[in-house]
Write a protein that holds these residues in place. Structure first.
Motif, PDB file in Angstrom:
ATOM      1  N   UNK A  45       4.574  49.863  -7.775  1.00  0.00           N
ATOM      2  CA  UNK A  45       3.885  50.967  -8.455  1.00  0.00           C
ATOM      3  C   UNK A  45       3.765  50.689  -9.947  1.00  0.00           C
ATOM      4  N   UNK A  46       4.845  50.180 -10.545  1.00  0.00           N
ATOM      5  CA  UNK A  46       4.802  49.874 -11.972  1.00  0.00           C
ATOM      6  C   UNK A  46       3.838  48.724 -12.235  1.00  0.00           C
ATOM      7  N   UNK A  47       3.863  47.719 -11.382  1.00  0.00           N
ATOM      8  CA  UNK A  47       2.960  46.578 -11.536  1.00  0.00           C
ATOM      9  C   UNK A  47       1.504  47.033 -11.422  1.00  0.00           C
ATOM     10  N   UNK A  48       1.228  47.933 -10.471  1.00  0.00           N
ATOM     11  CA  UNK A  48      -0.136  48.445 -10.333  1.00  0.00           C
ATOM     12  C   UNK A  48      -0.547  49.287 -11.535  1.00  0.00           C
ATOM     13  N   UNK A  49       0.394  50.029 -12.092  1.00  0.00           N
ATOM     14  CA  UNK A  49       0.088  50.807 -13.295  1.00  0.00           C
ATOM     15  C   UNK A  49      -0.290  49.879 -14.450  1.00  0.00           C
ATOM     16  N   UNK A  50       0.532  48.844 -14.649  1.00  0.00           N
ATOM     17  CA  UNK A  50       0.250  47.896 -15.733  1.00  0.00           C
ATOM     18  C   UNK A  50      -1.076  47.165 -15.498  1.00  0.00           C
ATOM     19  N   UNK A  51      -1.346  46.805 -14.258  1.00  0.00           N
ATOM     20  CA  UNK A  51      -2.602  46.140 -13.925  1.00  0.00           C
ATOM     21  C   UNK A  51      -3.783  47.055 -14.183  1.00  0.00           C
ATOM     22  N   UNK A  52      -3.649  48.321 -13.809  1.00  0.00           N
ATOM     23  CA  UNK A  52      -4.724  49.287 -14.004  1.00  0.00           C
ATOM     24  C   UNK A  52      -5.001  49.484 -15.494  1.00  0.00           C
ATOM     25  N   UNK A  53      -3.952  49.640 -16.289  1.00  0.00           N
ATOM     26  CA  UNK A  53      -4.134  49.798 -17.737  1.00  0.00           C
ATOM     27  C   UNK A  53      -4.776  48.549 -18.342  1.00  0.00           C
ATOM     28  N   UNK A  54      -4.348  47.392 -17.882  1.00  0.00           N
ATOM     29  CA  UNK A  54      -4.938  46.138 -18.388  1.00  0.00           C
ATOM     30  C   UNK A  54      -6.407  46.055 -17.996  1.00  0.00           C
ATOM     31  N   UNK A  55      -6.721  46.482 -16.775  1.00  0.00           N
ATOM     32  CA  UNK A  55      -8.119  46.480 -16.342  1.00  0.00           C
ATOM     33  C   UNK A  55      -8.959  47.419 -17.206  1.00  0.00           C
ATOM     34  N   UNK A  56      -8.405  48.602 -17.550  1.00  0.00           N
ATOM     35  CA  UNK A  56      -9.137  49.535 -18.401  1.00  0.00           C
ATOM     36  C   UNK A  56      -9.458  48.927 -19.762  1.00  0.00           C
ATOM     37  N   UNK A  57      -8.536  48.124 -20.284  1.00  0.00           N
ATOM     38  CA  UNK A  57      -8.756  47.511 -21.594  1.00  0.00           C
ATOM     39  C   UNK A  57      -9.718  46.332 -21.530  1.00  0.00           C
ATOM     40  N   UNK A  58      -9.573  45.495 -20.499  1.00  0.00           N
ATOM     41  CA  UNK A  58     -10.317  44.230 -20.479  1.00  0.00           C
ATOM     42  C   UNK A  58     -11.432  44.175 -19.447  1.00  0.00           C
ATOM     43  N   UNK A  59     -11.327  44.937 -18.369  1.00  0.00           N
ATOM     44  CA  UNK A  59     -12.317  44.849 -17.292  1.00  0.00           C
ATOM     45  C   UNK A  59     -12.194  43.565 -16.492  1.00  0.00           C
ATOM     46  N   UNK A  60     -10.998  43.006 -16.452  1.00  0.00           N
ATOM     47  CA  UNK A  60     -10.741  41.725 -15.799  1.00  0.00           C
ATOM     48  C   UNK A  60     -11.003  41.797 -14.286  1.00  0.00           C
TER      49      UNK A  60
END
Length: 106
Positions: A45-60
């Protein structure tokens, strides 16, 4: 570029955070230990949260695909669980009788 703008994660990023906080809660830890004999795995869950936030910033694209794969895995795991009750195809033959018919009282 249009895909980056239109695509959203299956859940809001804050939902992953709340799931992680719930997973770590004392009540949930006791429940899982009592039910399954071990503490729950909360890091996904924490990993998905961090991934989601990173996606919001970069659109990776890699973040996007990671979120998709994790949600697919959760759905697949949920579907693989066997139900507790079997589904009826028709009602019992004596469905109209009172419930205590033929049973001795205690």
């Amino acid at each position: 570029m249009a895909d980056k703008v239109c695509w959203r994660p299956p859940r809001d990023c804050d939902d992953y955070w709340y799931e992680w906080k719930h997973c770590k809660s004392l009540q949930n830890l006791f429940h899982n230990y009592y039910t399954y004999g071990k503490a729950p795995e909360c890091q996904e869950w924490k990993r998905d949260y961090m991934t989601c936030r990173h996606w919001e910033k970069t659109g990776s694209e890699s973040d996007k695909e990671a979120l998709r794969q994790n949600e697919k895995a959760r759905l697949k795991e949920k579907q693989n669980r066997t139900p507790v009750w079997t589904q009826r195809t028709k009602p019992p033959s004596d469905w109209y009788l009172p419930l205590d018919t033929g049973k001795p009282r205690q």
